[in-house]
Design an enzyme around this catalytic site. Structure first.
Site, PDB file in Angstrom:
ATOM      1  CB  CYS A  20      26.310  -1.854   1.236  1.00  0.00           C
ATOM      2  SG  CYS A  20      26.512  -0.074   1.491  1.00  0.00           S
ATOM      3  CB  CYS A  23      22.930   2.089  -0.322  1.00  0.00           C
ATOM      4  SG  CYS A  23      24.618   2.016  -0.931  1.00  0.00           S
ATOM      5  CG  ASP A 444     -13.458 -20.987  16.797  1.00  0.00           C
ATOM      6  OD1 ASP A 444     -14.301 -20.766  17.664  1.00  0.00           O
ATOM      7  OD2 ASP A 444     -13.745 -21.257  15.617  1.00  0.00           O
TER       8      ASP A 444
END
Length: 753
Positions: A20, A23, A444
């Site tokens: 989970c 952890c 650009d």
């Protein structure tokens, strides 16, 4: 005294044993406590990205993870071809142990639940059959939860597994007590299944259906979650598998030999036959063909290549025979760099997820405290031990913070993977947050809005002059010149008339043009001053065409032969066919497009008018080093700025912008500086990239909302006795599956282009 900064290194560790988000939070916390270590642990990808100083070693990092109760190792690279000695071997089924436990749990838990829910099925000794069936579920099937809970307890921690293990064990042990020491084991005992908590002394109540049902539901959630995580990460593996496995290398004597692609070296020449994949990035040295790059760029139209053109590994040779010289191999190829960008992005965390991880880290102890408080409240309220116990178990089970841990990583994995398939590379989760804020996009001009190369755009002829003659004679003369404008004329002439004749007595007139003899005609091609030196003037209509071309920012070239001005050619950096459509899409996303260029204002405004940029949003005659100042000025005005560029001179501006989009057809410096890389040189991909990034961020936010909302809504219900523990387990499992399923919807994202 000078202070030396220790060298830093980076390693990616594969983490095992996480169940989970809490952890992941624990491992991350332990690693970050080490001096000189900065770590990010991702629950969904099961990887830890660790930056560390030279004072720390990788074995020490691994030892720290193992001391926390998990496993760690340096991951093996994903291979496009099988590792030596594994050919023909069956791929390991990582989900098999989980699937076996799930099948066991479902087969045995279904009759237990049915007997508990349907009083008609409660025969004389049904409770003892329920115990017989539930025992393997709570012991064997739920063993991973119990093992993880014990491991975490040894390290003084509690995780989601602690909640599940304590909840199911308590339900099972209560049932054993009621059966052997209470009245629940009496022959003929019955009790109805209730969604909410009933008040009783508890001696006649068993919770085997809760213990077995919760285990089955949570295992099902884990299994589908694991399958979905594998599916979500499949795009990266598919990306790496695009490459060619073998390649035919040509020796100095022209001999052919087939070797694995991994053995290619820079400078090797290799053969690509029609229908074969190009083995690595290189330059065509022989032949011409159409190359299908759709698997890398998402662009369906094949690109024509010839001698001198660059080609990319993993693209498909759709036409003739090519000989290619390798320029990049291994990790330096565009395919490998794409895969690295995708993997790095998947390992990152958005700000919202970092908050969720912090919450998950403290959530479990808070839930255990809440469960104990619920137990105490119900006991103190005189509701009996059964009601108190049931409420506490329901709180433990409903509160698992699984969905919180999955909210960002799964959406990020699917979103970045789908982007890679469409030729859009997202560098990290923080990029997603930037796309939501940007309101201005600086474009650009050269190489981004335009093709970046000179092109013959128009031919104006004098009365009585044939356009084909103009192109053939002018093109022949210009073909002998190396000037970019001359090459543009020659290429345009060859495209329209075919093979060009060979000129005689060719001469370059510095600063003015070229002259020579073509098919017996004395031909001049160049500036109007070149014609003036030969006492020739442009006719009125050609002079008008020249003036209009120059007013539009184009280069006008005069053509004359046999003592008479015959034509005016217009040459310019052509606007890409898709640029106007792309700018319309960017505007539809709420962005204000600004055209930025070093060209003169006339050229810039002509291009802006063609693609739909307002004149007041044109910034022209900007020196390369000043582009970053333009971006800063816009930011100082309160704008959030995105920048699209492709050249070395764009790199600083891309880095300065709130969101940098680098054209993948541009330079490495620009790609390195950008936050998003558009593999194909189509500006429409910029709009697709921003749409995908925003959609991915939207999915993350909706995942987090539902995960938080679920826990906020469900915990009070459980504590108030309005949820049976088994229903709580089913709801908890569904929340995780919902989050992953919501993320997988991103696989259906389609590029508008």
């Amino acid at each position: 005294m000078a202070t030396t900064v220790p060298d830093t290194a980076e390693v990616e560790l594969a983490i095992g044993g996480m169940t989970c988000a809490s952890c992941a939070a624990r491992i991350e916390k332990k690693l970050n406590r080490m001096d000189g270590v900065t770590a990010t642990v991702n629950y969904a990808t099961e990887k830890a990205k660790v930056n560390y100083t030279g004072d720390v070693s990788v074995p020490e990092l691994i030892a720290t993870v193992e001391a926390t109760g998990y496993t760690a190792r340096e991951p093996e690279p994903v291979r496009a071809e099988p590792a030596p000695g594994t050919e023909g071997a069956e791929p390991a089924d990582e989900l098999r142990p989980l699937r076996e436990r799930l099948v066991t749990a479902v087969v045995l838990a279904v009759p237990v639940i049915a007997m508990a829910m349907v009083p008609a099925l409660q025969f004389e000794y049904w409770q003892w059959l329920s115990l017989t069936l539930a025992a393997p579920v709570v012991t064997y099937a739920a063993w991973p939860f119990h093992k993880a809970a014990v491991t975490n307890a040894r390290h003084g921690a509690a995780t989601m597994d602690t909640l599940i293990s304590v909840g199911t064990s308590a339900a099972f042990l209560w049932s054993l007590w009621a059966l052997f020491f209470g009245t629940a084991g009496t022959p003929g005992m019955t009790h109805p299944f209730e969604l909410t908590i009933a008040r009783s002394d508890g001696a006649g109540n068993i919770y085997l259906e809760a213990a077995a049902g919760v285990t089955a539901f949570i295992l099902a959630g884990r299994y589908f979650e694991a399958r979905s995580k594998r599916k979500a990460g499949a795009a990266l593996k598919a990306l790496l598998e695009l490459g060619a496995k073998d390649v035919t290398v040509l020796g100095p004597d022209g001999s052919e030999r087939t070797i694995p692609t991994g053995e290619l070296a820079v400078g090797d020449r290799f053969l690509v036959r029609p229908g074969e994949k190009i083995a690595t990035d290189g330059t065509v040295v022989e032949g011409s063909s159409a190359v299908d790059a759709s698997m890398l760029t998402g662009e369906s139209v094949p690109v024509e290549v010839g001698v001198g053109d660059g080609v990319t590994g993993a693209t498909l040779n759709a036409g003739g025979r090519l000989v290619v010289e390798a320029t990049r191999v291994g990790a330096d190829t565009q395919l490998a760099r794409m895969a690295k960008l995708v993997e790095d992005a998947q390992n990152g965390k958005a700000a919202a997820q970092r908050l969720a991880d912090r919450i998950s880290g403290v959530f479990v102890p808070v839930v255990i405290a809440l469960a104990l408080a619920s137990l105490g409240f119900w006991l103190g309220n005189g509701s009996g031990l059964t009601a108190a116990f049931t409420a506490a178990v329901a709180v433990l089970i409903i509160a698992c913070p699984c969905a919180l841990g999955l909210a960002t990583p799964t959406a990020l994995m699917v979103g970045t993977g789908r982007g890679a398939q469409l030729g859009i590379l997202i560098k990290g989760p923080e990029v997603l947050e930037s796309t939501r804020k940007v309101d201005t996009i600086v474009l650009d001009k050269t190489g981004t809005v335009t093709t970046g190369r000179m092109t013959l755009l128009a031919v104006h002829t004098a009365d009585g002059t044939d356009e084909t003659d103009v192109l053939r004679l002018a093109g022949a003369l210009e073909h002998a010149s190396e000037h970019p404008i001359a090459q543009a004329v020659a290429a345009g002439a060859a495209d329209r008339t075919g093979t060009l004749p060979v000129p005689e007595d060719f001469a370059n007139v510095p600063g003015l043009g070229v002259q020579g003899i073509v098919e017996g005609h004395a031909v001049l091609v160049g500036r109007e001053k070149l014609l003036a030196e030969w006492a020739m003037d442009l006719p009125v209509d050609l002079a008008r065409a020249k003036a209009e071309a120059e007013a539009a920012g184009r280069t006008a070239i005069a053509v004359a032969w046999d003592g008479e001005a015959r034509a005016v050619l217009e040459v310019a950096d052509a606007v890409k066919e898709t640029s106007a459509e792309a700018i319309g899409r960017l505007r539809a996303l709420g962005l204000t497009p600004i055209l930025l260029t070093g060209d003169n204002r006339a050229v810039a405004e002509a291009v802006a008018a063609e693609v739909g940029v307002a004149p007041e949003h044109v910034i022209a005659e900007v020196m390369p080093e000043d582009k970053v100042d333009v971006v800063k000025r816009l930011q100082d005005e309160g704008r959030s700025v995105a920048m699209v560029g492709d050249g070395v001179n764009d790199a600083a501006a891309l880095a300065q912008a709130d969101l940098g989009l680098a054209m993948g057809t541009g330079t490495d410096a620009a790609i390195e500086a950008g936050d998003l890389t558009l593999v194909r040189g189509d500006l429409r991909a910029a709009a697709d990239a921003i749409r995908l990034a925003r959609k991915t961020l939207g999915t993350i936010k909706s995942n987090l909302f539902w995960a938080f909302a679920y826990n906020i809504a469900a915990l009070p219900l459980a504590a108030a006795g309005l949820l049976n523990p088994m229903i709580a387990g089913a709801a908890m499992a569904f929340s995780s599956v919902f989050v992953v399923g919501n993320s997988l919807r991103l696989r259906g994202f389609k590029a508008a282009s």
